[in-house]
Design a protein around this motif. Structure first.
Motif, PDB file in Angstrom:
ATOM      1  N   CYS A  22       0.865  -1.183   0.000  1.00  0.00           N
ATOM      2  CA  CYS A  22       0.000   0.000   0.000  1.00  0.00           C
ATOM      3  C   CYS A  22       0.899   1.229   0.000  1.00  0.00           C
ATOM      4  CB  CYS A  22      -0.902  -0.004   1.226  1.00  0.00           C
ATOM      5  SG  CYS A  22      -1.844   1.520   1.449  1.00  0.00           S
ATOM      6  N   VAL A  23       0.935   1.909  -1.131  1.00  0.00           N
ATOM      7  CA  VAL A  23       1.743   3.121  -1.243  1.00  0.00           C
ATOM      8  C   VAL A  23       0.876   4.326  -0.962  1.00  0.00           C
ATOM      9  CG1 VAL A  23       3.188   4.512  -2.746  1.00  0.00           C
ATOM     10  CG2 VAL A  23       3.249   2.025  -2.931  1.00  0.00           C
ATOM     11  N   ALA A  24       1.302   5.146  -0.031  1.00  0.00           N
ATOM     12  CA  ALA A  24       0.526   6.319   0.370  1.00  0.00           C
ATOM     13  C   ALA A  24       1.111   7.594  -0.226  1.00  0.00           C
ATOM     14  CB  ALA A  24       0.493   6.440   1.886  1.00  0.00           C
ATOM     15  N   SER A  25       0.232   8.476  -0.655  1.00  0.00           N
ATOM     16  CA  SER A  25       0.623   9.817  -1.065  1.00  0.00           C
ATOM     17  C   SER A  25      -0.344  10.796  -0.427  1.00  0.00           C
ATOM     18  CB  SER A  25       0.612   9.963  -2.589  1.00  0.00           C
ATOM     19  OG  SER A  25      -0.655   9.658  -3.118  1.00  0.00           O
ATOM     20  N   GLY A  26       0.173  11.953  -0.059  1.00  0.00           N
ATOM     21  CA  GLY A  26      -0.664  12.961   0.582  1.00  0.00           C
ATOM     22  C   GLY A  26      -0.753  12.804   2.092  1.00  0.00           C
ATOM     23  N   LEU A  27      -0.174  11.748   2.628  1.00  0.00           N
ATOM     24  CA  LEU A  27      -0.064  11.576   4.072  1.00  0.00           C
ATOM     25  C   LEU A  27       1.176  10.718   4.335  1.00  0.00           C
ATOM     26  CD1 LEU A  27      -0.867   8.433   4.931  1.00  0.00           C
ATOM     27  CD2 LEU A  27      -3.185   9.264   4.630  1.00  0.00           C
ATOM     28  N   SER A  28       1.570  10.695   5.594  1.00  0.00           N
ATOM     29  CA  SER A  28       2.762   9.938   5.969  1.00  0.00           C
ATOM     30  C   SER A  28       2.398   8.850   6.958  1.00  0.00           C
ATOM     31  CB  SER A  28       3.802  10.866   6.597  1.00  0.00           C
ATOM     32  OG  SER A  28       4.883  10.109   7.115  1.00  0.00           O
ATOM     33  N   PHE A  29       2.951   7.672   6.742  1.00  0.00           N
ATOM     34  CA  PHE A  29       2.758   6.591   7.695  1.00  0.00           C
ATOM     35  C   PHE A  29       3.562   6.815   8.978  1.00  0.00           C
ATOM     36  CE2 PHE A  29      -0.310   4.470   5.577  1.00  0.00           C
ATOM     37  CZ  PHE A  29       0.032   3.743   4.457  1.00  0.00           C
ATOM     38  N   ARG A  30       4.294   7.914   9.045  1.00  0.00           N
ATOM     39  CA  ARG A  30       4.901   8.301  10.319  1.00  0.00           C
ATOM     40  C   ARG A  30       3.845   8.936  11.219  1.00  0.00           C
ATOM     41  NH1 ARG A  30      10.563   8.404   9.567  1.00  0.00           N
ATOM     42  NH2 ARG A  30      11.172   8.555   7.375  1.00  0.00           N
ATOM     43  N   ASP A  31       2.762   9.408  10.617  1.00  0.00           N
ATOM     44  CA  ASP A  31       1.703  10.101  11.358  1.00  0.00           C
ATOM     45  C   ASP A  31       0.383   9.340  11.377  1.00  0.00           C
ATOM     46  OD1 ASP A  31       2.967  12.960   9.675  1.00  0.00           O
ATOM     47  OD2 ASP A  31       3.451  12.320  11.718  1.00  0.00           O
ATOM     48  N   TYR A  32       0.183   8.464  10.428  1.00  0.00           N
ATOM     49  CA  TYR A  32      -1.064   7.723  10.299  1.00  0.00           C
ATOM     50  C   TYR A  32      -0.786   6.219  10.371  1.00  0.00           C
ATOM     51  CZ  TYR A  32      -3.548  11.894   8.734  1.00  0.00           C
ATOM     52  OH  TYR A  32      -4.133  13.131   8.663  1.00  0.00           O
ATOM     53  N   SER A  33      -1.612   5.507  11.097  1.00  0.00           N
ATOM     54  CA  SER A  33      -1.493   4.059  11.181  1.00  0.00           C
ATOM     55  C   SER A  33      -2.047   3.414   9.919  1.00  0.00           C
ATOM     56  CB  SER A  33      -2.288   3.532  12.381  1.00  0.00           C
ATOM     57  OG  SER A  33      -1.742   3.968  13.584  1.00  0.00           O
ATOM     58  N   PRO A  34      -1.266   2.573   9.276  1.00  0.00           N
ATOM     59  CA  PRO A  34      -1.820   1.788   8.173  1.00  0.00           C
ATOM     60  C   PRO A  34      -2.563   0.572   8.717  1.00  0.00           C
ATOM     61  CG  PRO A  34       0.509   1.318   8.397  1.00  0.00           C
ATOM     62  CD  PRO A  34       0.192   2.342   9.432  1.00  0.00           C
ATOM     63  N   ALA A  35      -3.586   0.188   7.999  1.00  0.00           N
ATOM     64  CA  ALA A  35      -4.379  -0.981   8.382  1.00  0.00           C
ATOM     65  C   ALA A  35      -4.859  -1.682   7.120  1.00  0.00           C
ATOM     66  CB  ALA A  35      -5.574  -0.566   9.239  1.00  0.00           C
ATOM     67  N   TRP A  36      -5.265  -2.920   7.306  1.00  0.00           N
ATOM     68  CA  TRP A  36      -5.837  -3.716   6.214  1.00  0.00           C
ATOM     69  C   TRP A  36      -7.199  -4.253   6.655  1.00  0.00           C
ATOM     70  CZ3 TRP A  36      -3.625  -3.954   1.433  1.00  0.00           C
ATOM     71  CH2 TRP A  36      -2.303  -3.540   1.330  1.00  0.00           C
ATOM     72  N   PHE A  37      -8.136  -4.139   5.758  1.00  0.00           N
ATOM     73  CA  PHE A  37      -9.463  -4.715   5.910  1.00  0.00           C
ATOM     74  C   PHE A  37      -9.721  -5.573   4.672  1.00  0.00           C
ATOM     75  CE2 PHE A  37     -11.508  -2.379   9.466  1.00  0.00           C
ATOM     76  CZ  PHE A  37     -10.500  -1.460   9.726  1.00  0.00           C
TER      77      PHE A  37
END
Length: 125
Positions: A22-37
């Motif tokens: 899951c590649v994120a743009s517009g936010l950082s996984f240093r600040d947001y928890s990634p999750a899977w559903f």
């Protein structure tokens, strides 16, 4: 604009492994928890795994605990879901999500504000 782009889904045989990204743009996984559903056909979306921003604590559903591993690479702003020992109960569309959930809602959709479009996983027996 926030975007979460999943990849890595496909068709495998029971017992095989897959690694979702899951590649994120517009936010950082240093600040947001990634999750899977995931959502299987005819079923409601269900929590699979999450990893907290601080401390790296991980959470798993009972159905995947011991088989799936969630991780993230902060420098690449990418989350991963390593899925081992896949079974015919695992096929679904798998969604990446990002949020800042409190402990009480870490396993619920309400904890995550941003969602990807999903990647499909199929398992043949």
């Amino acid at each position: 604009q926030v975007q979460l782009a999943e990849s890595g889904g496909g068709l495998v045989q029971a017992g095989d492994s897959l690694r979702l990204s899951c590649v994120a743009s517009g936010l950082s996984f240093r600040d947001y928890s990634p999750a899977w559903f995931r959502r299987a056909p005819g079923m409601e979306r269900e929590f699979v795994a999450s990893i907290r921003v601080s401390g790296g604590y991980t959470y798993y559903s009972d159905s995947v605990k011991g088989r799936f591993t969630i991780s993230r690479h902060n420098a690449k702003n990418t989350g991963f879901l390593q899925m081992n020992s896949l079974t015919p109960e695992d096929p679904a569309v798998y969604y990446c999500a990002a949020g800042v959930p409190s402990l009480g809602i870490v396993r619920t959709s309400r904890g995550y504000r941003h969602w990807g479009l999903g990647t499909e996983v199929n398992v043949s027996s």
